[in-house]
Design a protein around this motif. Structure first.
Motif, PDB file in Angstrom:
ATOM      1  N   UNK A  68      13.742  12.334  30.348  1.00 42.85           N
ATOM      2  CA  UNK A  68      14.910  11.379  31.120  1.00 42.85           C
ATOM      3  C   UNK A  68      15.316  10.495  29.944  1.00 42.85           C
ATOM      4  N   UNK A  69      15.015  10.302  28.942  1.00 42.95           N
ATOM      5  CA  UNK A  69      15.383   9.154  27.956  1.00 42.95           C
ATOM      6  C   UNK A  69      16.870   9.529  27.679  1.00 42.95           C
ATOM      7  N   UNK A  70      17.391   8.418  27.235  1.00 41.08           N
ATOM      8  CA  UNK A  70      18.794   8.514  26.670  1.00 41.08           C
ATOM      9  C   UNK A  70      20.017   8.462  27.712  1.00 41.08           C
ATOM     10  N   UNK A  71      19.569   8.298  28.934  1.00 43.05           N
ATOM     11  CA  UNK A  71      20.381   8.432  30.092  1.00 43.05           C
ATOM     12  C   UNK A  71      20.987   7.062  30.662  1.00 43.05           C
ATOM     13  N   UNK A  72      20.367   5.920  30.276  1.00 42.38           N
ATOM     14  CA  UNK A  72      20.733   4.489  30.629  1.00 42.38           C
ATOM     15  C   UNK A  72      19.795   4.069  31.631  1.00 42.38           C
ATOM     16  N   UNK A  73      18.615   4.734  31.798  1.00 44.79           N
ATOM     17  CA  UNK A  73      17.786   4.316  33.071  1.00 44.79           C
ATOM     18  C   UNK A  73      17.196   3.066  32.547  1.00 44.79           C
ATOM     19  N   UNK A  74      17.028   2.708  31.340  1.00 45.35           N
ATOM     20  CA  UNK A  74      16.194   1.682  30.795  1.00 45.35           C
ATOM     21  C   UNK A  74      16.856   0.382  31.076  1.00 45.35           C
ATOM     22  N   UNK A  75      18.207   0.720  30.443  1.00 40.23           N
ATOM     23  CA  UNK A  75      19.232  -0.462  30.672  1.00 40.23           C
ATOM     24  C   UNK A  75      19.345  -0.945  32.163  1.00 40.23           C
ATOM     25  N   UNK A  76      19.471  -0.024  33.148  1.00 42.23           N
ATOM     26  CA  UNK A  76      19.553  -0.170  34.520  1.00 42.23           C
ATOM     27  C   UNK A  76      18.264  -0.974  35.081  1.00 42.23           C
ATOM     28  N   UNK A  77      17.139  -0.724  34.305  1.00 37.65           N
ATOM     29  CA  UNK A  77      15.901  -1.452  34.921  1.00 37.65           C
ATOM     30  C   UNK A  77      15.936  -2.864  34.332  1.00 37.65           C
TER      31      UNK A  77
ATOM     32  N   UNK B  39       2.744   8.927  31.322  1.00 30.37           N
ATOM     33  CA  UNK B  39       3.475  10.038  31.004  1.00 30.37           C
ATOM     34  C   UNK B  39       4.539   9.494  29.692  1.00 30.37           C
ATOM     35  N   UNK B  40       4.995   8.167  29.956  1.00 28.62           N
ATOM     36  CA  UNK B  40       5.843   7.817  28.925  1.00 28.62           C
ATOM     37  C   UNK B  40       5.163   7.198  27.677  1.00 28.62           C
ATOM     38  N   UNK B  41       3.851   6.764  27.693  1.00 26.02           N
ATOM     39  CA  UNK B  41       3.150   6.030  26.665  1.00 26.02           C
ATOM     40  C   UNK B  41       1.880   6.741  26.344  1.00 26.02           C
TER      41      UNK B  41
ATOM     42  N   UNK C  57       8.243  -6.321  31.003  1.00 25.61           N
ATOM     43  CA  UNK C  57       6.725  -5.590  30.602  1.00 25.61           C
ATOM     44  C   UNK C  57       6.939  -4.244  30.835  1.00 25.61           C
ATOM     45  N   UNK C  58       6.450  -3.599  30.205  1.00 30.26           N
ATOM     46  CA  UNK C  58       6.089  -2.138  30.771  1.00 30.26           C
ATOM     47  C   UNK C  58       7.440  -1.164  30.781  1.00 30.26           C
ATOM     48  N   UNK C  59       8.395  -1.472  30.349  1.00 28.05           N
ATOM     49  CA  UNK C  59       9.569  -0.543  30.465  1.00 28.05           C
ATOM     50  C   UNK C  59       9.400   0.704  29.662  1.00 28.05           C
ATOM     51  N   UNK C  60       9.113   1.967  30.515  1.00 21.93           N
ATOM     52  CA  UNK C  60       8.861   3.198  29.962  1.00 21.93           C
ATOM     53  C   UNK C  60       9.628   4.029  30.823  1.00 21.93           C
ATOM     54  N   UNK C  61      10.152   5.199  29.984  1.00 27.54           N
ATOM     55  CA  UNK C  61      10.720   6.540  30.714  1.00 27.54           C
ATOM     56  C   UNK C  61      10.038   7.535  30.183  1.00 27.54           C
TER      57      UNK C  61
END
Length: 258
Positions: free
Chosen positions: A203-212, A142-144, A195-199
């Motif tokens: 749901x983007x722009x909410x800080x989930x990537x930073x948390x991961x 879904x992300x990529x 590797x592979x960090x995708x949202x």
């Protein structure tokens, strides 16, 4: 450590000194090339080379012949400081297809800003088996917008055979997987790779990537690793820079399909 020394350490430990990192994986050095062989379902490619203008053509032809003989697609992972300077042009002339350029970024874990928590309503769940792997693969697609069958096979194999070398995590909003990422822990080195960090887009722009990123960094630090390495796409680079990662060079996948 200055940037030049850090890049040299990265090359020495993760590229020139690459080692098998999964079941059925081989790493071979032939002349001034180090290559990874993982079969039809794995990632195959050149991870390091030290070529000059006189020997580049022969080395490229040798890798094409080798992987074509195995019947697999492969990638030449070219870094901005690799030589000769026109190696990318030579690869294109030999039939390789360049994919989007990425930025090699490295952060010393003790110097990173790792106080990011998941936003309200999001929980992070470790991936330990097939159910979790399916969630990671679902997010990846879904992300990529790309097929995740190879990711699914490799992650399942790693978790089964060498679980201490991989960490995977999925961010859940209720029962919905909305982001996922993994980390490769390289024994005998000071580096762990993100590797592979995708949202998924909504749901983007909410800080989930930073948390991961923060979650994986804490795990790496607890296991004794000093540095985190990322091949960052353009959308990830600003986030990583704010966390304290340093851009060192570019990296471009050159793909050869026989």
């Amino acid at each position: 450590m200055d940037h030049t020394a850090l890049l040299a350490l990265f090359d020495r430990e993760l590229r020139e000194g690459a080692r098998p990192d999964g079941p059925g994986v081989r790493v071979e050095r032939t002349g001034d090339v180090v290559r990874r062989i993982a079969g039809a379902q794995g990632w195959n490619g050149v991870v390091w080379s030290a070529l000059d203008e006189a020997g580049a053509a022969a080395a490229i032809a040798e890798q094409i012949a080798h992987y074509t003989g195995l019947g697999v697609e492969f990638e030449w992972k070219l870094y901005g400081h690799d030589r000769p300077a026109d190696l990318g042009q030579r690869l294109c002339a030999a039939g390789f297809r360049p994919e989007p350029e990425e930025t090699l970024m490295i952060g010393e874990i003790g110097e990173l800003a790792l106080d990011a928590e998941p936003p309200p309503g999001i929980r992070l769940e470790p991936v330990t088996g097939p159910t979790g792997v399916d969630l990671v693969a679902d997010v990846h697609e879904k992300a990529f917008g790309t097929d995740s069958s190879r990711l699914r096979d490799e992650l399942l194999a790693q978790l089964s055979a060498v679980p201490d070398t991989v960490v995977a995590v999925v961010a859940m909003a209720g029962d919905e997987p909305v982001s996922a990422a993994r980390m490769e822990l390289v024994p005998g080195t000071r580096f762990a790779g993100l590797w592979g960090g995708g949202t998924v887009e909504s749901w983007r722009g909410r800080g989930i990537y930073r948390a991961l990123v923060a979650h994986r960094a804490h795990v790496a630090a607890a296991r004794g690793y000093r540095y985190l390495q990322v091949d960052a796409l353009s959308q990830s680079r600003p986030i990583l820079e704010r966390l304290g990662f340093t851009p060192l060079t570019t990296t471009t996948p050159y793909v050869y399909t026989s």
